[in-house]
Design an enzyme around this catalytic site. Structure first.
Site, PDB file in Angstrom:
ATOM      1  N   PRO A 180       0.804  -1.233   0.085  1.00 39.38           N
ATOM      2  CA  PRO A 180      -0.091   0.149   0.237  1.00 39.38           C
ATOM      3  C   PRO A 180       0.946   1.278  -0.125  1.00 39.38           C
ATOM      4  CG  PRO A 180       0.106  -0.971   2.156  1.00 39.38           C
ATOM      5  CD  PRO A 180       0.885  -1.777   1.193  1.00 39.38           C
ATOM      6  N   CYS A 181       1.349   1.655  -1.223  1.00 39.47           N
ATOM      7  CA  CYS A 181       2.247   2.645  -1.155  1.00 39.47           C
ATOM      8  C   CYS A 181       1.547   3.973  -1.210  1.00 39.47           C
ATOM      9  CB  CYS A 181       3.312   2.845  -2.531  1.00 39.47           C
ATOM     10  SG  CYS A 181       2.076   2.573  -3.862  1.00 39.47           S
TER      11      CYS A 181
END
Length: 192
Positions: free
Chosen positions: A138-139
């Site tokens: 989940p950048c």
């Protein structure tokens, strides 16, 4: 899993794509404005992949991604990623970012600190800009200190960080940074 394949699947934010190989999920593509553009982007990254029915492990990943994009708590922790060809530093960044809880954010500096590489903020940002595993890694939960930019990796399609964080119910910065302490009024607030 035999050979490299890909599949297009429905989510609350549009039709996403996923590619896989024998070692696990090779990449996730969030929706572009049109499905043909999503398919084109997948083909650019995985020209040897053929559209096919996903194996069971990938079906689990698809369900987790779809659940997450509906605002649910999709279980993505056990998904095996194919990190062949990904630099060791980037792999460490992705593993660290996977541990950020849903609804929270970190800064690039905090991720670098967690890696014990405090001078590597730029390298962390570069690694996340090349993240092929959208949502699974989940950048979108990693922000610049004190800022809430909408930039996301090329695999993010037309979806912004702000939108993904809103789906998860996250505030711009849950962690306290120097910017938060010095200028709390200046920090942008998400629109409800």
């Amino acid at each position: 899993m035999a050979g490299r394949g890909y599949s297009i699947f429905d989510t609350a934010i549009g039709r996403c794509g996923i590619a896989w190989g024998e070692l696990g999920v090779a990449g996730v593509q969030l929706p572009e404005l049109r499905e043909i553009e999503t398919r084109k982007r997948l083909f650019q990254h995985y020209p040897d992949a053929r559209e096919m029915r996903p194996p069971e492990e990938v079906e689990v990943a698809i369900e987790g991604i779809a659940t997450t994009l509906r605002g649910g708590d999709g279980d993505l922790a056990a998904i095996t990623l194919d990190m062949a060809g990904i630099p060791a530093f980037n792999q460490r960044v992705y593993e660290t970012v996977r541990s950020i809880p849903r609804g929270e954010t970190r800064t690039y500096d905090e991720v670098a600190g967690a890696l014990r590489a405090s001078g590597a903020v730029y390298s962390v940002a570069q690694a996340l800009g090349r993240n092929p595993f959208m949502i699974i890694v989940p950048c979108h939960r990693v922000l610049e200190a004190g800022q809430y930019p909408d930039r996301i990796s090329p695999n993010g399609g037309s979806v912004s960080k702000r939108r993904l964080l809103s789906i998860e119910g996250a505030q711009p910065t849950t962690s306290k940074t120097l910017f938060d302490v010095l200028l709390p009024v200046a920090r942008p607030r998400p629109q409800a």
